[in-house]
Design a protein around this motif. Structure first.
Motif, PDB file in Angstrom:
ATOM      1  N   CYS A  42       0.810  -1.227   0.000  1.00 19.95           N
ATOM      2  CA  CYS A  42       0.000   0.000   0.000  1.00 19.95           C
ATOM      3  C   CYS A  42       0.844   1.279   0.000  1.00 19.95           C
ATOM      4  CB  CYS A  42      -0.952   0.015   1.195  1.00 19.95           C
ATOM      5  SG  CYS A  42      -0.153   0.151   2.820  1.00 19.95           S
ATOM      6  N   ARG A  77       2.194   2.799   2.577  1.00 16.90           N
ATOM      7  CA  ARG A  77       2.193   3.563   3.826  1.00 16.90           C
ATOM      8  C   ARG A  77       3.577   3.523   4.461  1.00 16.90           C
ATOM      9  NH1 ARG A  77      -2.856   0.845   4.417  1.00 16.90           N
ATOM     10  NH2 ARG A  77      -4.580   2.295   4.495  1.00 16.90           N
ATOM     11  N   GLU A 122       0.423   8.321   4.620  1.00 21.41           N
ATOM     12  CA  GLU A 122      -0.157   7.764   3.404  1.00 21.41           C
ATOM     13  C   GLU A 122       0.737   8.090   2.201  1.00 21.41           C
ATOM     14  OE1 GLU A 122      -2.937   5.874   3.202  1.00 21.41           O
ATOM     15  OE2 GLU A 122      -3.257   6.015   5.353  1.00 21.41           O
TER      16      GLU A 122
END
Length: 69
Positions: free
Chosen positions: A41, A43, A61
């Motif tokens: 992702c 992150r 993020e």
């Protein structure tokens, strides 16, 4: 300063999101950052005094700038 984690610990650490993907040391912009980045992702999780902070609420993020920059 680069993250210095035991390789065995790094092998078992995973992103706490539903993806549960492997984490790598550093960030895409700074491979020596005190952070771990999720390979799925994107992150970024900070590492404070050698302790990874693997909380989704504390994660940066992808595309977001860290608060100290």
């Amino acid at each position: 300063m680069a993250v210095d984690l035991d390789p065995q610990l790094l092998d078992i650490l995973a992103c706490p999101s539903d993806d549960h993907a492997k984490l790598v040391v550093g960030t895409p912009a700074d491979p020596d950052a005190d952070a771990l980045t999720c390979t799925e992702c994107g992150r970024q999780f900070r590492v404070d005094d050698g302790v990874p902070v693997l909380l989704l609420d504390e994660a940066i993020e992808p595309g977001e700038q860290p608060a100290d920059q």
